[in-house]
Design an enzyme around this catalytic site. Structure first.
Site, PDB file in Angstrom:
ATOM      1  N   GLY A  39      87.054  32.525  94.466  1.00 50.91           N
ATOM      2  CA  GLY A  39      88.349  32.911  93.932  1.00 50.91           C
ATOM      3  C   GLY A  39      88.982  34.066  94.676  1.00 50.91           C
ATOM      4  N   GLY A  44      93.628  32.187 103.595  1.00 46.85           N
ATOM      5  CA  GLY A  44      92.451  31.543 104.193  1.00 46.85           C
ATOM      6  C   GLY A  44      91.921  30.428 103.300  1.00 46.85           C
ATOM      7  CG  HIS A  45      90.288  31.285  99.495  1.00 44.43           C
ATOM      8  ND1 HIS A  45      90.615  32.603  99.271  1.00 44.43           N
ATOM      9  CD2 HIS A  45      88.931  31.248  99.545  1.00 44.43           C
ATOM     10  CE1 HIS A  45      89.513  33.319  99.174  1.00 44.43           C
ATOM     11  NE2 HIS A  45      88.483  32.531  99.340  1.00 44.43           N
ATOM     12  N   GLY A 156      84.638  27.969 105.294  1.00 39.77           N
ATOM     13  CA  GLY A 156      85.328  28.717 106.344  1.00 39.77           C
ATOM     14  C   GLY A 156      84.366  29.179 107.442  1.00 39.77           C
ATOM     15  CE  LYS A 158      85.906  37.436 107.097  1.00 37.48           C
ATOM     16  NZ  LYS A 158      85.090  37.605 105.949  1.00 37.48           N
ATOM     17  CD  GLN A 162      78.990  30.922 102.642  1.00 35.78           C
ATOM     18  OE1 GLN A 162      78.560  31.750 101.860  1.00 35.78           O
ATOM     19  NE2 GLN A 162      80.259  30.540 102.656  1.00 35.78           N
TER      20      GLN A 162
HETATM   21  O1  PAF Z   1      81.881  31.782 100.745  1.00 33.95           O
HETATM   22  C1  PAF Z   1      81.911  31.921  99.504  1.00 33.95           C
HETATM   23  O2  PAF Z   1      82.944  32.188  98.907  1.00 33.95           O
HETATM   24  C2  PAF Z   1      80.622  31.729  98.708  1.00 33.95           C
HETATM   25  O3  PAF Z   1      79.523  32.200  99.408  1.00 33.95           O
HETATM   26  C3  PAF Z   1      80.399  30.270  98.261  1.00 33.95           C
HETATM   27  C4  PAF Z   1      80.232  29.337  99.438  1.00 33.95           C
HETATM   28  C5  PAF Z   1      81.578  29.817  97.417  1.00 33.95           C
HETATM   29  C6  PAF Z   1      79.136  30.175  97.411  1.00 33.95           C
HETATM   30  O4  PAF Z   1      79.227  30.994  96.284  1.00 33.95           O
END
Ligand code: PAF
Length: 287
Positions: A39, A44-45, A156, A158, A162
């Site tokens: 959220g 970017g989102h 992303g 970014k 991850q």
């Molecule tokens: O990148 C994020 O916002 C978080 O790490 C994710 C992938 C939503 C997991 O909680």
């Protein structure tokens, strides 16, 4: 279906509602893309959502500030939360359903499982400074993928490490989904958009674009034939000069995140994490 009347988009609060919505779309032969987020949506989102819409007929965005990926010393309690504003942005960008479960819905009484991640999760980058982080990320992302069962999930670049961790996890656990990365969106001065940028003071905000500038200069130097070590040393010095305290500035193999010593050794990614006052910024670029 649990839906909020406040916004024009359905806000699904529980897994059963999400599954019912997805089943309805599936019955119509529609494909689904999931964009997991925490959220505090910014451009970017929205770019991730637009990518999701390009990939599938229906787009679900999850909004869940996931406690298991925060260490006790980190900002879980204070992480920005703005569901109403997020829902309005999501609706304006043409998203179909928001999934915003509670902590209790995601981690019910007696919850006792976590995913142990290796490979890119042990690259010695974020994991060195946030040792429990990727287990929490992998666990919640696996849950979200199981709950939604999308065709595609968008993350992303970014958060480059991850992205690699999630890609590895989905492959290793045979989760039937395509994991796609989407490019980082930046402010005009180069600062990567992040929900945590709001923590920066005016002075820190003015210094913050130097992180990206240092990485861009470093990539240029390496491509010009300067040794990786020398280019990284110059990048570290240049951000230190404007007040950053670096956790790492590294050149890594773009796929495996293994250390890389020579430009010729393959596609490379520069990754950095550095603190400006109390705010920790991360960034990365391709070389
Ligand atoms: O990148 C994020 O916002 C978080 O790490 C994710 C992938 C939503 C997991 O909680």
């Amino acid at each position: 279906m649990a839906a909020d009347g406040a916004s024009q988009v359905a806000i699904l609060r529980d897994v059963a509602s999400l599954r019912a919505q997805v089943a309805q779309w599936r019955a119509q032969g529609e494909t689904i893309a999931l964009t997991p987020t925490m959220g505090a949506l910014h451009a970017g989102h929205v770019a991730l959502l637009l990518e999701a819409k390009r990939c599938a007929r229906r787009s679900v965005m999850s909004i869940f500030v996931n406690p298991t990926q925060f260490a006790p010393t980190e900002d879980f309690e204070n992480y920005p939360r703005s569901l109403e504003a997020d829902a309005a942005k999501f609706a304006a960008a043409g998203g179909d359903a928001l999934f915003a479960p509670s902590v209790e819905e995601m981690y019910g009484e007696g919850f006792a499982t976590k995913i142990v991640v290796g490979g890119p999760a042990e690259a010695g980058l974020e994991d060195r400074f946030r040792p429990t982080h990727f287990s929490g990320v992998a666990t919640v992302v696996a849950k979200l993928l199981n709950q939604c069962r999308p065709d595609v999930a968008i993350f992303g670049e970014k958060d480059y490490q991850q992205l690699k961790v999630v890609t590895r996890m989905a492959r290793d656990l045979d989760i039937d989904v395509a994991i796609l990365g989407a490019p980082t969106i930046r402010e005009p001065d180069g600062l990567a958009l992040s929900s945590r940028n709001i923590y920066l003071s005016a002075q820190e905000r003015a210094a913050a674009p130097n992180l990206h500038a240092a990485l861009a200069r470093c990539a240029f130097d390496i491509n010009s034939g300067i040794s990786i070590d020398a280019a990284l040393a110059a990048a570290k010095a240049s951000i230190a000069a404007v007040g950053f305290e670096a956790d790492y500035v590294e050149a890594r193999d773009a796929q495996t995140l293994a250390p890389i010593a020579r430009r010729e050794d393959g596609p490379m990614r520069l990754l950095a994490a550095a603190r400006l006052g109390k705010t920790r910024l991360i960034d990365n670029i391709a070389v």
